[in-house]
Motif scaffolding. Structure first.
Motif, PDB file in Angstrom:
ATOM      1  N   ARG A 196      54.078  22.789  11.099  1.00 32.00           N
ATOM      2  CA  ARG A 196      54.377  23.111  12.112  1.00 32.00           C
ATOM      3  C   ARG A 196      55.237  24.084  11.328  1.00 32.00           C
ATOM      4  O   ARG A 196      54.987  25.342  12.231  1.00 32.00           O
ATOM      5  N   GLY A 198      54.277  26.374   9.244  1.00 29.26           N
ATOM      6  CA  GLY A 198      54.041  27.834   8.508  1.00 29.26           C
ATOM      7  C   GLY A 198      53.916  28.059   7.010  1.00 29.26           C
ATOM      8  O   GLY A 198      53.598  28.802   6.189  1.00 29.26           O
ATOM      9  N   GLY A 226      50.883  33.819   9.524  1.00 30.40           N
ATOM     10  CA  GLY A 226      50.482  34.031  10.837  1.00 30.40           C
ATOM     11  C   GLY A 226      49.433  33.540  11.748  1.00 30.40           C
ATOM     12  O   GLY A 226      48.989  32.591  10.971  1.00 30.40           O
ATOM     13  N   GLU A 227      49.452  33.553  13.083  1.00 28.82           N
ATOM     14  CA  GLU A 227      48.353  33.247  13.121  1.00 28.82           C
ATOM     15  C   GLU A 227      47.116  33.606  13.092  1.00 28.82           C
ATOM     16  O   GLU A 227      46.334  32.644  13.223  1.00 28.82           O
ATOM     17  N   ALA A 230      46.167  31.382   9.801  1.00 31.26           N
ATOM     18  CA  ALA A 230      46.213  30.134  10.424  1.00 31.26           C
ATOM     19  C   ALA A 230      44.974  29.479  10.582  1.00 31.26           C
ATOM     20  O   ALA A 230      44.332  28.641  10.900  1.00 31.26           O
ATOM     21  N   GLY A 231      44.336  30.836  11.378  1.00 26.25           N
ATOM     22  CA  GLY A 231      42.572  30.513  11.820  1.00 26.25           C
ATOM     23  C   GLY A 231      41.551  30.391  10.755  1.00 26.25           C
ATOM     24  O   GLY A 231      40.883  30.021  10.651  1.00 26.25           O
TER      25      GLY A 231
END
Length: 247
Positions: A196, A198, A226-227, A230-231
């Protein structure tokens, strides 16, 4: 006139140009799918029938009488029927609707687009893997000064008699999942994401008899994922699983 008639009688039932490729294809198919002893017996009998067929009707040595033909055909049918309950060929990867994979895609091709985003400064990918009777593994990795990305396919091949390929894949997946503090993902038959913070992320998924493993490591001093990235990692997992084709 009689010589012409005899010459016609010597013509083979099947042209050699057709029979030989058929024999080669049968042998390759048997080796590729690891057939059982009973299936090998059936294939041997088929080869004998084909060999006699190409000898020609007019040659006494190659002539097969009706009784011999029926006996050979009966032996082939018996061998095939005897092996059906053991090998369950309808569960083989080549059988439509079996749900099993017979091979895995090239991980470098599957992940090329996402790797360009997640590891943008990476040079040419590095490949690896191994193959034995129980496992076929293919790996592709990318590395730059910030991150390290790996995509690995692990295939548990169909074994024919008393097949346990899906059970083996389930066991391999469960062994890792059991010790991971992970988030369950709705990808393939089962999947999870571990890591979690990253910086050290593992995404593992299973589809039928194939386990897909993705690892992304941020090297010392590198920023965590980053978000948006992560996507991209999740989409890579979805695409990697979707690339696995089953029967």
């Amino acid at each position: 006139m009689s010589e012409e008639k005899n010459e016609k009688g010597r013509r083979p039932l099947w042209p050699h140009a057709l029979a030989l490729p058929v024999l080669v294809a049968v042998v390759w198919w048997a080796f590729h799918w690891q057939l059982s002893a009973l299936q090998w017996l059936g294939l041997l009998l088929i080869a004998v029938v084909l060999w006699h067929a190409v000898q020609g009707r007019g040659r006494k040595r190659g002539r097969m009488g009706p009784a011999v033909r029926w006996a050979a055909a009966g032996a082939v049918v018996t061998a095939v029927l005897a092996t059906l309950p053991l090998d369950q060929p309808w569960r083989a990867p080549w059988f439509p609707g079996s749900g099993l994979a017979g091979s895995v895609p090239d991980p470098c091709e599957v992940a090329a687009e996402r790797a360009a985003v997640l590891v943008p400064e990476a040079s040419a990918p590095e490949t690896g893997g191994y193959r034995d009777i129980a496992t076929d593994q293919r790996t592709c990795g990318w590395q730059d000064e910030q991150r390290l990305l790996y995509l690995t396919y692990r295939l548990f091949p169909w074994q024919g008699t008393d097949d346990r390929s899906v059970a083996s894949a389930e066991r391999a997946f469960a062994e890792r999942r059991e010790h991971a503090e992970a988030e369950t993902l709705a990808i393939g038959d089962e999947a999870y994401r571990e890591g979690r913070d990253g910086t050290r992320i593992t995404v593992q998924a299973r589809r039928a008899n194939v386990v897909v493993d993705i690892k992304l490591y941020a090297l010392d001093g590198a920023a965590p994922l980053g978000e948006a990235e992560a996507g991209d990692l999740r989409r890579l997992a979805e695409e990697a699983v979707a690339a696995v084709t089953t029967g």
